[in-house]
Design a protein around this motif. Structure first.
Motif, PDB file in Angstrom:
ATOM      1  N   TRP A  74       0.988  -1.251   0.036  1.00  0.00           N
ATOM      2  CA  TRP A  74       0.019  -0.026   0.122  1.00  0.00           C
ATOM      3  C   TRP A  74       0.980   1.372  -0.141  1.00  0.00           C
ATOM      4  N   MET A  75       2.225   1.208   0.173  1.00  0.00           N
ATOM      5  CA  MET A  75       2.875   2.230   0.427  1.00  0.00           C
ATOM      6  C   MET A  75       3.474   2.849  -1.162  1.00  0.00           C
ATOM      7  N   SER A  76       3.332   4.097  -1.158  1.00  0.00           N
ATOM      8  CA  SER A  76       3.421   4.652  -2.479  1.00  0.00           C
ATOM      9  C   SER A  76       5.039   4.084  -3.231  1.00  0.00           C
ATOM     10  N   MET A  77       5.978   4.213  -2.179  1.00  0.00           N
ATOM     11  CA  MET A  77       7.288   3.570  -2.709  1.00  0.00           C
ATOM     12  C   MET A  77       7.247   2.286  -3.006  1.00  0.00           C
ATOM     13  N   GLU A  78       6.392   1.238  -2.653  1.00  0.00           N
ATOM     14  CA  GLU A  78       6.490   0.072  -2.734  1.00  0.00           C
ATOM     15  C   GLU A  78       5.597  -0.281  -4.172  1.00  0.00           C
ATOM     16  N   GLN A  79       4.519   0.565  -4.401  1.00  0.00           N
ATOM     17  CA  GLN A  79       3.789   0.620  -5.806  1.00  0.00           C
ATOM     18  C   GLN A  79       4.723   1.035  -6.882  1.00  0.00           C
ATOM     19  N   ALA A  80       5.760   2.051  -6.643  1.00  0.00           N
ATOM     20  CA  ALA A  80       6.389   2.478  -7.687  1.00  0.00           C
ATOM     21  C   ALA A  80       7.338   1.676  -7.949  1.00  0.00           C
ATOM     22  N   ARG A  81       8.011   0.975  -6.878  1.00  0.00           N
ATOM     23  CA  ARG A  81       8.975   0.066  -6.971  1.00  0.00           C
ATOM     24  C   ARG A  81       8.966  -1.310  -7.311  1.00  0.00           C
ATOM     25  N   GLY A  82       7.669  -1.812  -6.876  1.00  0.00           N
ATOM     26  CA  GLY A  82       7.244  -3.035  -7.486  1.00  0.00           C
ATOM     27  C   GLY A  82       7.738  -4.066  -6.615  1.00  0.00           C
ATOM     28  N   ILE A  83       7.998  -3.539  -5.088  1.00  0.00           N
ATOM     29  CA  ILE A  83       8.622  -4.622  -4.297  1.00  0.00           C
ATOM     30  C   ILE A  83       8.095  -4.470  -2.802  1.00  0.00           C
ATOM     31  N   SER A  84       7.885  -5.284  -1.925  1.00  0.00           N
ATOM     32  CA  SER A  84       7.299  -5.128  -0.574  1.00  0.00           C
ATOM     33  C   SER A  84       8.562  -4.510   0.390  1.00  0.00           C
ATOM     34  N   ILE A  85       8.299  -3.507   1.124  1.00  0.00           N
ATOM     35  CA  ILE A  85       9.366  -2.990   1.852  1.00  0.00           C
ATOM     36  C   ILE A  85       9.043  -2.906   3.467  1.00  0.00           C
ATOM     37  N   THR A  86       7.628  -3.204   3.518  1.00  0.00           N
ATOM     38  CA  THR A  86       7.110  -3.431   4.895  1.00  0.00           C
ATOM     39  C   THR A  86       5.978  -4.480   5.009  1.00  0.00           C
ATOM     40  N   SER A  87       6.264  -5.236   6.086  1.00  0.00           N
ATOM     41  CA  SER A  87       5.053  -6.279   6.229  1.00  0.00           C
ATOM     42  C   SER A  87       3.790  -5.746   6.338  1.00  0.00           C
ATOM     43  N   ALA A  88       2.828  -6.509   5.838  1.00  0.00           N
ATOM     44  CA  ALA A  88       1.338  -6.218   6.034  1.00  0.00           C
ATOM     45  C   ALA A  88       0.332  -7.362   6.542  1.00  0.00           C
ATOM     46  N   SER A  89      -0.738  -7.040   7.150  1.00  0.00           N
ATOM     47  CA  SER A  89      -1.563  -7.965   7.790  1.00  0.00           C
ATOM     48  C   SER A  89      -3.081  -8.248   7.048  1.00  0.00           C
ATOM     49  N   LEU A  90      -3.223  -9.051   6.664  1.00  0.00           N
ATOM     50  CA  LEU A  90      -4.529  -9.427   5.987  1.00  0.00           C
ATOM     51  C   LEU A  90      -5.404 -10.593   6.910  1.00  0.00           C
ATOM     52  N   GLN A  91      -6.678 -10.422   7.246  1.00  0.00           N
ATOM     53  CA  GLN A  91      -7.630 -11.293   7.711  1.00  0.00           C
ATOM     54  C   GLN A  91      -8.509 -12.025   6.612  1.00  0.00           C
ATOM     55  N   LEU A  92      -8.451 -13.042   6.322  1.00  0.00           N
ATOM     56  CA  LEU A  92      -9.399 -13.739   5.433  1.00  0.00           C
ATOM     57  C   LEU A  92     -10.295 -14.951   6.123  1.00  0.00           C
ATOM     58  N   THR A  93     -11.456 -15.246   5.623  1.00  0.00           N
ATOM     59  CA  THR A  93     -12.296 -16.206   6.171  1.00  0.00           C
ATOM     60  C   THR A  93     -12.559 -17.060   5.102  1.00  0.00           C
ATOM     61  N   TYR A  94     -12.434 -18.385   5.211  1.00  0.00           N
ATOM     62  CA  TYR A  94     -12.395 -19.417   4.394  1.00  0.00           C
ATOM     63  C   TYR A  94     -12.939 -20.817   4.956  1.00  0.00           C
ATOM     64  N   ARG A  95     -14.054 -21.399   4.406  1.00  0.00           N
ATOM     65  CA  ARG A  95     -14.436 -22.593   4.827  1.00  0.00           C
ATOM     66  C   ARG A  95     -14.523 -22.705   6.354  1.00  0.00           C
ATOM     67  N   ASP A  96     -15.334 -21.376   6.864  1.00  0.00           N
ATOM     68  CA  ASP A  96     -15.303 -21.396   8.272  1.00  0.00           C
ATOM     69  C   ASP A  96     -14.047 -21.110   9.049  1.00  0.00           C
ATOM     70  N   THR A  97     -12.993 -21.042   8.415  1.00  0.00           N
ATOM     71  CA  THR A  97     -11.730 -20.693   9.210  1.00  0.00           C
ATOM     72  C   THR A  97     -11.212 -19.430   8.989  1.00  0.00           C
ATOM     73  N   VAL A  98     -10.687 -18.737  10.005  1.00  0.00           N
ATOM     74  CA  VAL A  98     -10.030 -17.458   9.834  1.00  0.00           C
ATOM     75  C   VAL A  98      -8.672 -17.806   9.693  1.00  0.00           C
TER      76      VAL A  98
END
Length: 533
Positions: free
Chosen positions: A67-91
């Motif tokens: 999500w950082m502008s530098m990440e989007q411009a350079r095409g690399i991940s420079i910081t960790s990110a957290s996502l929560q998904l729900t799939y088959r009744d599992t978080v």
């Protein structure tokens, strides 16, 4: 379970909720497709409507995790990110990690907060340097690893050769759950080895949507794919004869690694990875405290701060502490105790991130990651708890190898300069070293890799409004010392002693040869190697 992944009742106990959770990180060498896979997982879990790609060209969509502008411009991940998904009744709590070696410290912190890892390897390049380093960290921490061979839609190596490399270089026994139909670059589908059935894939425009699949019995697959299916089935039989079938106990013990074949950019094989995480990855379990005693998941609430981040909400400039819930049930508004200081902390503002997006969190359970907003009292590595005191093991500090003096380009913005440097230090973007000789106007930034300086420069200008000049220093080695030795060391040619925020004194040297020379001339001086991974 509700779509947001929270339990349907506030009375759900921690043990029941923990069994429905999987907390994992995706690790890889840069450019193996890690952020693209993260996006594809979110797409298959129906958390997003269409997938983006990492590309610096204007007009292209970007992934939610970068999500950082530098990440989007350079095409690399420079910081960790957290996502929560729900799939088959599992978080599924997914922690995306920086791929570049210069950000290994951030990745190490993330790996302290997960229960499993997905190791992504490029079908053409195999196991690369950064992948092996991160694998070593997982092995040291006892983290089970699921391996995904990515980019099978492009020319690459023979699948059996890749299995040999995994076994030889990691010591793990690869146990493929799927086997590709078609050579690398001609990815038609996979043989699911547990059912012997064929799953064929069809591409969608730009890989923005879930790829349609067709499931066929072996006879129909042979008729459809001909020689490609025959070769696939023969190789699968060879794997079975060599004992390369999945064993859950061996996987959890770190003896074997399940293997999947995929093309994340086309969303091929990604659904099977979600199923594998639900079926095979371990749920949150007891975590050892600093003394080695396990903290059960149904003990009173405890959590671990593994990341600090500012700049996620440009309108408010707030500071968020990312906390892995280790035990108990967390409820917003709870007053917790900070183990390091013994002081209370009120959790009034609690959010869950989805890349840069946020939602208010009322309840969280073991394995979940929550963001405590405006948590200025918290530091990376802090343990927090209610009722029963606990302190989890501290994170090691990496040995810096690159050093630069930072000065504000505009002395009239010194207030912004000081605030920005302090914040970058708290987040662990760089280590900040100070001395009376240099003063607060010219702190020394210490980094594991030079790209950390680029991030610091970018954020100082873009986020804190104080562009900086960085003057690189000739030092490459740091050693921890004490006050008794500091004056003698400072008098040595080419040696400088500065103080880090944690109070440690670091002696900086131009190279290892100079370290040995000083040790000969000052045999009683304290010179301790810093922890490095």
């Amino acid at each position: 379970m509700r779509p947001d992944g929270q339990e349907p009742t506030p009375h759900t106990d921690a043990s029941t909720a923990a069994r429905r959770r999987r907390t994992f990180a995706v690790i890889s060498h840069p450019d193996a497709g890690k952020s693209t896979l993260t996006e594809a997982l979110a797409l298959h879990a129906q958390a997003i409507g269409e997938a983006g790609h990492i590309n610096g060209k204007s007009g292209r969509r970007h992934t939610v995790s970068d999500w950082m502008s530098m990440e989007q411009a350079r095409g690399i991940s420079i910081t960790s990110a957290s996502l929560q998904l729900t799939y088959r009744d599992t978080v599924l709590n997914l922690l995306d990690t920086p791929g570049h070696a210069d950000f290994s410290e951030d990745t190490y912190r993330v790996l302290a907060a997960v229960d499993a890892a997905v190791m992504l390897i490029d079908a053409a390049k195999g196991l690369e340097e950064q992948t092996m380093k991160l694998f070593a960290v997982c092995k040291h921490r006892g983290i089970p690893i699921i391996t995904v061979v990515n980019k099978w839609d492009r020319p690459g190596r023979e699948p059996l050769a890749l299995m040999d490399e995994i076994a030889r270089r990691t010591g793990l026994t690869p146990t493929p759950l799927t086997w590709p139909v078609g050579i690398a670059g001609d990815f038609r589908g996979v043989l699911e080895r547990d059912t012997a059935s064929y799953v064929g894939f069809s591409a969608t425009a730009g890989g923005a949507h879930v790829a349609p699949e067709v499931r066929l019995a072996p006879e129909a697959a042979a008729e459809r794919e001909g020689e490609a299916w025959t070769t696939c089935a023969e190789e699968s039989d060879l794997l079975a004869a060599s004992g390369a079938d999945h064993d859950q106990e061996a996987f959890l013990a770190g003896v074997s690694t399940p293997v999947l074949f995929a093309a994340a950019v086309k969303n091929f094989g990604v659904g099977r990875l979600l199923d594998t995480l639900v079926d095979l990855a371990p749920p949150p379990g007891p975590r050892e405290d600093r003394s080695g005693r396990p903290r059960p998941v149904d003990a009173p609430f405890s959590g671990y701060v593994f990341k600090l981040q500012t700049g996620m909400d440009t309108a408010h400039r707030d500071r968020m502490a990312f906390v892995r819930v280790c035990s108990g049930v967390f409820r917003r508004g709870t007053v917790v105790t900070i183990a390091r200081t013994g002081k209370p902390f009120a959790t009034k503002y609690v959010q869950r991130t989805f890349g840069q997006g946020r939602d208010v969190v009322e309840t969280a359970y073991p394995g979940d990651v929550v963001g405590l907003v405006n948590a200025s009292a918290l530091q990376i590595g802090d343990s927090i708890y209610t009722d029963e005191p606990v302190e989890f093991p501290p994170l090691p500090t990496f040995a810096p190898e690159h050093f630069a003096v930072a000065r504000a380009k505009d002395v009239g913005r010194y207030k912004q300069f000081r605030r920005g440097i302090t914040q970058l230090e708290a987040e662990g973007v760089v280590q900040v070293l100070r001395s009376d000789l240099r003063g607060d106007q010219a702190p020394v930034l210490a980094a594991v890799g030079p790209m950390q300086f680029e991030v610091a420069e970018h954020r100082m200008a873009d986020e804190f409004g104080s562009p900086v000049d960085l003057e690189r220093l000739a030092y490459t080695v740091a050693r921890r010392t004490d006050r008794e030795s500091a004056s003698d060391l400072s008098a040595e040619r080419g040696v400088e002693v500065l103080q880090r925020a944690d109070g440690d004194l670091l002696a900086l040297f131009p190279d290892e040869w100079r370290v040995r020379s000083v040790q000969r001339s000052l045999p009683d001086a304290e010179l301790e190697s810093l922890v490095a991974t």
